[in-house]
Design a protein around this motif. Structure first.
Motif, short mmCIF file in Angstrom:
data_model
loop_
_atom_site.label_atom_id
_atom_site.label_comp_id
_atom_site.label_asym_id
_atom_site.label_seq_id
_atom_site.Cartn_x
_atom_site.Cartn_y
_atom_site.Cartn_z
N GLN A 1 0.83 -1.21 0.00
CA GLN A 1 0.00 0.00 0.00
C GLN A 1 0.86 1.25 0.00
OE1 GLN A 1 -3.56 0.09 -0.10
NE2 GLN A 1 -3.01 2.18 -0.64
N THR B 1 3.90 1.42 -1.13
CA THR B 1 4.55 1.47 -2.45
C THR B 1 3.63 2.06 -3.50
OG1 THR B 1 5.91 -0.47 -1.90
CG2 THR B 1 5.67 0.08 -4.23
N VAL B 2 2.39 1.64 -3.50
CA VAL B 2 1.43 2.14 -4.49
C VAL B 2 1.10 3.61 -4.23
CG1 VAL B 2 -0.97 1.93 -5.30
CG2 VAL B 2 0.43 -0.12 -4.96
N GLU C 1 -2.24 -5.39 -7.11
CA GLU C 1 -1.07 -5.74 -6.31
C GLU C 1 -1.37 -5.78 -4.82
OE1 GLU C 1 3.63 -4.33 -5.94
OE2 GLU C 1 2.24 -3.30 -7.28
#
Length: 423
Positions: free
Chosen positions: A162, A164-165, A268
């Motif tokens: 989360q 990273t996104v 992802e």
């Protein structure tokens, strides 16, 4: 310290188990981070799936290879000192990671440095802590600590995915560094090497025993232990089954399930959530496996675990093509069996080779596990590039697990009988 312990009537070994549990949880969670970076790195740096998989493969291999030597270092320098040094090195490698620009730098920081640092805090650490502090409940404690390593590998992935996104992979790295620094302080203050340090006897006995100083060369002694083990049929069977264990868990599913889900349009973060759910069920399954390993024939336990895992992996390609509910069934079923094989394997190794050599011998068995994981991590990435899907690697892993089940049942009955007597 001793007076406080006596007045509280709490065995300090459980504090040590808790600290070790959290350390293995965090270390394993960080070790698994490259799986969520695979897609971002492809986009930002243009690195291939196979190239990124090669870094993960080398890291997994070194993570296992350092195990037998870790057992020697833990005996020589003490558990606390080795844990503090490993956490510091790992934090340092992570701090440099956001500044990398080339694949060889990723190879150095995650393949080499992080692989060695996390390897010092792997399953061998849990086995060493258990043998130092416990005579009774060893199977349960090994199961609990093993579960923490596997669970950490999966539990932190949704949060890190989360991050990273939402804000980028670099901030996920900074979050991991913060966790490591907090943990380093906890280990430095409250970790203890053995019951003797707090004036206590190992759990299950009344005798206060001073630890025997490590004798021999830090690098030669594990190699001599390996030479001795290579003559033993039980070692080959345990190492062989563990090769297939690594091939079918962290090397394949831990590394490639998220990108495999991406091939089917599964986001992802959702895929990372599936891995986290596996981790939660693994915590239950592996802890229960430890409890069972104190009471039942460990050969039969291994036969059951490998057989069920093989069937679940044969089912996975169908689950990915089906509905989310079907994929959830796979997640629960596979999660319960994720690494439940470790407690019976540790128990059989301890019975066959004795307490003194158990850490180093099991370390070499873990090397086989990580070689299998390394082969799967790299091989599945290459096959995905060649074939366009992960179906063949998943099905192949299912069949090798069924073969591992047959290997497990061929372990010497005398080893199993000794285990039953000990229990």
């Amino acid at each position: 310290m001793t007076t406080e312990l006596k007045s509280s009537k709490m065995y300090y070994g459980w504090v040590v188990v808790l600290i070790t549990f959290v350390t293995l949880l965090v270390s394993a969670g960080i070790r698994s981070m490259p799986s969520i970076f695979m897609l971002p790195f492809e986009k930002e740096f243009g690195w291939s799936r196979g190239g990124i998989s090669s870094v993960i493969s080398i890291g997994i291999f070194l993570y296992g290879l350092v195990g037998p030597f870790s057992a020697a270092f833990l005996q020589k320098f003490g558990i606390r000192r080795v844990m503090v040094a490993s956490l510091a090195v790992l934090a340092g490698s992570l701090l440099i990671t956001p500044y990398m620009t080339a694949l060889w730098q990723f190879e150095l920081l995650w393949g080499l440095v992080a692989g060695l640092a996390t390897g010092m805090m792997a399953n061998v650490l849990g086995v060493t802590v258990t043998n130092q502090w416990f005579v009774k409940r060893r199977g349960l404690v090994v199961g609990l600590l093993t579960a923490s390593a596997a669970t950490g590998q999966l539990l932190f992935l949704p949060m890190l995915a989360q991050i990273t996104v939402a804000v980028g992979w670099r901030y996920a790295i900074y979050t991991a560094v913060a966790a490591l620094l907090v943990l380093l302080v906890i280990v430095a203050i409250w970790m203890r090497n053995s019951p003797y340090d707090v004036g206590a006897a190992p759990y299950g006995t009344e005798e206060l025993v001073k630890p025997v100083p490590f004798q021999g060369n830090l690098f030669l002694t594990p190699l001599l232990a390996l030479r001795s083990a290579l003559k033993n049929k039980t070692f080959w069977l345990l190492a062989g089954t563990f090769f297939f264990c690594g091939f079918s868990t962290n090397g394949l599913i831990g590394t490639h399930l998220i990108p495999a889900c991406g091939d089917y349009g599964i986001p992802e973060v959702m895929a990372a959530g599936l891995l986290a759910l596996m981790g939660l069920f693994d915590l239950v399954g592996t802890t229960l496996s430890g409890w069972l390993s104190d009471r039942y024939d460990n050969r039969k336990l291994l036969f059951t675990y490998y057989g069920l895992r093989g069937l679940s992996l044969l089912f996975l390609p169908f689950a990915l093509n089906a509905s989310p509910a079907v994929l959830m069934i796979f997640t629960v079923f596979y999660g319960l069996d994720w690494i439940a094989t470790v407690p019976p394997t540790v128990k059989l190794a301890s019975m066959e080779f004795g307490k003194e050599k158990a850490g180093m011998i099991f370390g070499w068995i873990v090397v086989a596990h990580q070689i299998g994981a390394s082969v799967a991590a790299y091989g599945a990435g290459v096959m995905r590039e060649l074939l366009g899907s992960y179906t063949v690697p998943f099905v192949a892993a299912g069949f090798v697990c069924l073969f591992a089940a047959l290997m497990a049942i061929r372990i010497s009955q005398s080893t199993s009988a000794a285990q039953q007597t000990q229990a």
